[in-house]
Design a protein around this motif. Structure first.
Motif, PDB file in Angstrom:
ATOM      1  N   ASN A 279       0.857  -1.181   0.000  1.00 54.29           N
ATOM      2  CA  ASN A 279       0.000   0.000   0.000  1.00 54.29           C
ATOM      3  C   ASN A 279       0.893   1.231   0.000  1.00 54.29           C
ATOM      4  O   ASN A 279       2.083   1.141   0.330  1.00 54.29           O
ATOM      5  CB  ASN A 279      -0.900  -0.008   1.234  1.00 54.29           C
ATOM      6  CG  ASN A 279      -1.974  -1.070   1.132  1.00 54.29           C
ATOM      7  OD1 ASN A 279      -2.524  -1.312   0.062  1.00 54.29           O
ATOM      8  ND2 ASN A 279      -2.257  -1.728   2.240  1.00 54.29           N
ATOM      9  N   PRO A 280       0.353   2.387  -0.322  1.00 55.01           N
ATOM     10  CA  PRO A 280       1.182   3.597  -0.262  1.00 55.01           C
ATOM     11  C   PRO A 280       1.799   3.753   1.136  1.00 55.01           C
ATOM     12  O   PRO A 280       1.183   3.411   2.141  1.00 55.01           O
ATOM     13  CB  PRO A 280       0.184   4.720  -0.545  1.00 55.01           C
ATOM     14  CG  PRO A 280      -0.898   4.058  -1.342  1.00 55.01           C
ATOM     15  CD  PRO A 280      -0.995   2.658  -0.791  1.00 55.01           C
ATOM     16  N   PHE A 281       3.012   4.261   1.164  1.00 57.22           N
ATOM     17  CA  PHE A 281       3.711   4.460   2.423  1.00 57.22           C
ATOM     18  C   PHE A 281       3.292   5.789   3.036  1.00 57.22           C
ATOM     19  O   PHE A 281       2.975   6.741   2.327  1.00 57.22           O
ATOM     20  CB  PHE A 281       5.223   4.437   2.191  1.00 57.22           C
ATOM     21  CG  PHE A 281       5.721   3.093   1.735  1.00 57.22           C
ATOM     22  CD1 PHE A 281       5.895   2.061   2.641  1.00 57.22           C
ATOM     23  CD2 PHE A 281       5.998   2.850   0.400  1.00 57.22           C
ATOM     24  CE1 PHE A 281       6.346   0.817   2.230  1.00 57.22           C
ATOM     25  CE2 PHE A 281       6.448   1.620  -0.024  1.00 57.22           C
ATOM     26  CZ  PHE A 281       6.620   0.589   0.894  1.00 57.22           C
ATOM     27  N   ASN A 282       3.339   5.859   4.347  1.00 58.64           N
ATOM     28  CA  ASN A 282       2.912   7.068   5.051  1.00 58.64           C
ATOM     29  C   ASN A 282       3.993   8.132   5.132  1.00 58.64           C
ATOM     30  O   ASN A 282       3.697   9.321   5.169  1.00 58.64           O
ATOM     31  CB  ASN A 282       2.440   6.717   6.474  1.00 58.64           C
ATOM     32  CG  ASN A 282       1.169   5.890   6.453  1.00 58.64           C
ATOM     33  OD1 ASN A 282       0.283   6.112   5.630  1.00 58.64           O
ATOM     34  ND2 ASN A 282       1.096   4.923   7.343  1.00 58.64           N
ATOM     35  N   THR A 283       5.255   7.716   5.176  1.00 60.51           N
ATOM     36  CA  THR A 283       6.345   8.681   5.327  1.00 60.51           C
ATOM     37  C   THR A 283       7.484   8.345   4.383  1.00 60.51           C
ATOM     38  O   THR A 283       7.585   7.234   3.869  1.00 60.51           O
ATOM     39  CB  THR A 283       6.898   8.659   6.775  1.00 60.51           C
ATOM     40  OG1 THR A 283       7.565   7.404   6.993  1.00 60.51           O
ATOM     41  CG2 THR A 283       5.795   8.864   7.809  1.00 60.51           C
ATOM     42  N   HIS A 284       8.363   9.316   4.196  1.00 62.91           N
ATOM     43  CA  HIS A 284       9.557   9.086   3.381  1.00 62.91           C
ATOM     44  C   HIS A 284      10.460   8.055   4.049  1.00 62.91           C
ATOM     45  O   HIS A 284      11.129   7.275   3.376  1.00 62.91           O
ATOM     46  CB  HIS A 284      10.323  10.392   3.164  1.00 62.91           C
ATOM     47  CG  HIS A 284       9.575  11.396   2.350  1.00 62.91           C
ATOM     48  ND1 HIS A 284       9.276  11.195   1.026  1.00 62.91           N
ATOM     49  CD2 HIS A 284       9.048  12.598   2.670  1.00 62.91           C
ATOM     50  CE1 HIS A 284       8.603  12.232   0.551  1.00 62.91           C
ATOM     51  NE2 HIS A 284       8.451  13.098   1.539  1.00 62.91           N
ATOM     52  N   LYS A 285      10.483   8.042   5.372  1.00 63.37           N
ATOM     53  CA  LYS A 285      11.273   7.051   6.094  1.00 63.37           C
ATOM     54  C   LYS A 285      10.762   5.646   5.786  1.00 63.37           C
ATOM     55  O   LYS A 285      11.558   4.715   5.612  1.00 63.37           O
ATOM     56  CB  LYS A 285      11.233   7.306   7.595  1.00 63.37           C
ATOM     57  CG  LYS A 285      12.071   6.304   8.378  1.00 63.37           C
ATOM     58  CD  LYS A 285      11.946   6.510   9.876  1.00 63.37           C
ATOM     59  CE  LYS A 285      12.762   5.524  10.670  1.00 63.37           C
ATOM     60  NZ  LYS A 285      12.710   4.144  10.254  1.00 63.37           N
ATOM     61  N   ASP A 286       9.440   5.481   5.700  1.00 66.29           N
ATOM     62  CA  ASP A 286       8.872   4.172   5.359  1.00 66.29           C
ATOM     63  C   ASP A 286       9.324   3.726   3.972  1.00 66.29           C
ATOM     64  O   ASP A 286       9.631   2.552   3.755  1.00 66.29           O
ATOM     65  CB  ASP A 286       7.337   4.202   5.414  1.00 66.29           C
ATOM     66  CG  ASP A 286       6.795   4.397   6.817  1.00 66.29           C
ATOM     67  OD1 ASP A 286       7.511   4.099   7.796  1.00 66.29           O
ATOM     68  OD2 ASP A 286       5.627   4.845   6.920  1.00 66.29           O
ATOM     69  N   VAL A 287       9.369   4.660   3.028  1.00 68.32           N
ATOM     70  CA  VAL A 287       9.839   4.348   1.670  1.00 68.32           C
ATOM     71  C   VAL A 287      11.299   3.917   1.730  1.00 68.32           C
ATOM     72  O   VAL A 287      11.684   2.890   1.156  1.00 68.32           O
ATOM     73  CB  VAL A 287       9.672   5.551   0.717  1.00 68.32           C
ATOM     74  CG1 VAL A 287      10.322   5.279  -0.634  1.00 68.32           C
ATOM     75  CG2 VAL A 287       8.206   5.900   0.543  1.00 68.32           C
ATOM     76  N   ALA A 288      12.126   4.692   2.430  1.00 70.05           N
ATOM     77  CA  ALA A 288      13.554   4.375   2.529  1.00 70.05           C
ATOM     78  C   ALA A 288      13.767   3.031   3.215  1.00 70.05           C
ATOM     79  O   ALA A 288      14.606   2.235   2.774  1.00 70.05           O
ATOM     80  CB  ALA A 288      14.289   5.489   3.276  1.00 70.05           C
ATOM     81  N   ASP A 289      13.010   2.762   4.269  1.00 65.24           N
ATOM     82  CA  ASP A 289      13.140   1.473   4.961  1.00 65.24           C
ATOM     83  C   ASP A 289      12.795   0.315   4.039  1.00 65.24           C
ATOM     84  O   ASP A 289      13.457  -0.723   4.040  1.00 65.24           O
ATOM     85  CB  ASP A 289      12.249   1.431   6.207  1.00 65.24           C
ATOM     86  CG  ASP A 289      12.763   2.313   7.331  1.00 65.24           C
ATOM     87  OD1 ASP A 289      13.945   2.727   7.293  1.00 65.24           O
ATOM     88  OD2 ASP A 289      11.960   2.586   8.258  1.00 65.24           O
ATOM     89  N   PHE A 290      11.753   0.486   3.226  1.00 66.45           N
ATOM     90  CA  PHE A 290      11.368  -0.555   2.276  1.00 66.45           C
ATOM     91  C   PHE A 290      12.482  -0.780   1.256  1.00 66.45           C
ATOM     92  O   PHE A 290      12.870  -1.915   0.979  1.00 66.45           O
ATOM     93  CB  PHE A 290      10.061  -0.191   1.571  1.00 66.45           C
ATOM     94  CG  PHE A 290       9.694  -1.153   0.487  1.00 66.45           C
ATOM     95  CD1 PHE A 290       9.192  -2.403   0.793  1.00 66.45           C
ATOM     96  CD2 PHE A 290       9.866  -0.819  -0.847  1.00 66.45           C
ATOM     97  CE1 PHE A 290       8.864  -3.309  -0.211  1.00 66.45           C
ATOM     98  CE2 PHE A 290       9.544  -1.711  -1.853  1.00 66.45           C
ATOM     99  CZ  PHE A 290       9.044  -2.961  -1.536  1.00 66.45           C
ATOM    100  N   ILE A 291      13.016   0.301   0.681  1.00 66.81           N
ATOM    101  CA  ILE A 291      14.084   0.182  -0.311  1.00 66.81           C
ATOM    102  C   ILE A 291      15.290  -0.523   0.302  1.00 66.81           C
ATOM    103  O   ILE A 291      15.874  -1.422  -0.300  1.00 66.81           O
ATOM    104  CB  ILE A 291      14.475   1.563  -0.872  1.00 66.81           C
ATOM    105  CG1 ILE A 291      13.333   2.124  -1.728  1.00 66.81           C
ATOM    106  CG2 ILE A 291      15.774   1.472  -1.701  1.00 66.81           C
ATOM    107  CD1 ILE A 291      13.517   3.579  -2.128  1.00 66.81           C
ATOM    108  N   ARG A 292      15.653  -0.133   1.515  1.00 61.74           N
ATOM    109  CA  ARG A 292      16.827  -0.725   2.173  1.00 61.74           C
ATOM    110  C   ARG A 292      16.637  -2.210   2.477  1.00 61.74           C
ATOM    111  O   ARG A 292      17.604  -2.941   2.650  1.00 61.74           O
ATOM    112  CB  ARG A 292      17.153   0.046   3.439  1.00 61.74           C
ATOM    113  CG  ARG A 292      17.755   1.410   3.165  1.00 61.74           C
ATOM    114  CD  ARG A 292      18.222   2.086   4.450  1.00 61.74           C
ATOM    115  NE  ARG A 292      18.591   3.455   4.180  1.00 61.74           N
ATOM    116  CZ  ARG A 292      17.892   4.520   4.577  1.00 61.74           C
ATOM    117  NH1 ARG A 292      16.788   4.379   5.283  1.00 61.74           N
ATOM    118  NH2 ARG A 292      18.305   5.731   4.267  1.00 61.74           N
TER     119      ARG A 292
END
Length: 148
Positions: free
Chosen positions: A14-27
């Motif tokens: 689902n869409p991420f709530n924060t930029h940190k969530d996006v970065a955590d997913f990528i990492r």
């Protein structure tokens, strides 16, 4: 797709709530996979670089402005074909070309993915590349052009 052999390994997010969530997913990924027939910029690829992840992408189109053999695993393109949007010429009218992706590019992708999975390489050159394209740097460059 869930009924295929590898379907249990595919997850939609689902869409991420924060930029940190996006970065955590990528990492959390082994690499970023971005095969493109044509691309206008590919922000997701640049975000993956910024997170220090290896990226696999076609050696074609706009992202070649910042992707190279130092910061990316490049898929070599053997041929192109006329751009066609398949919806009655709404977007393309015979101008431009797309990369033609086939078995050769598929084999290259698999080889690069296996390498990334096995070796877990970082991408320091990708991090350095991404620093050139921050929102602040982009805005400053635009202001310089406007004020010339």
């Amino acid at each position: 797709f869930k009924n295929t052999d590898l379907g249990h390994k595919v997850n939609f997010k689902n869409p991420f709530n924060t930029h940190k969530d996006v970065a955590d997913f990528i990492r959390s990924q082994d690499c970023g996979l971005f095969p493109a027939r044509a691309e206008g910029w590919n922000l997701e690829l640049l975000e993956s670089m910024a997170c220090g992840k290896p990226v696999i992408t076609t050696d074609y189109s706009a992202h070649t402005e910042y992707c190279n053999s130092d910061n990316s695993f490049l898929l070599k393109i053997n041929e192109t074909e006329p751009a066609d949007d398949h919806i009655g010429g709404k977007w393309f009218y015979g101008q431009g070309n797309w990369a033609k992706l086939g078995e050769d590019q598929e084999e290259q992708m698999i080889e690069h993915m296996r390498y990334c999975y096995k070796n877990k390489p970082g991408n320091q050159y990708g991090v350095e590349t991404s620093r050139k394209f921050t929102w602040e740097n982009s805005a400053n460059t635009l202001l310089e052009i406007i004020n010339e």
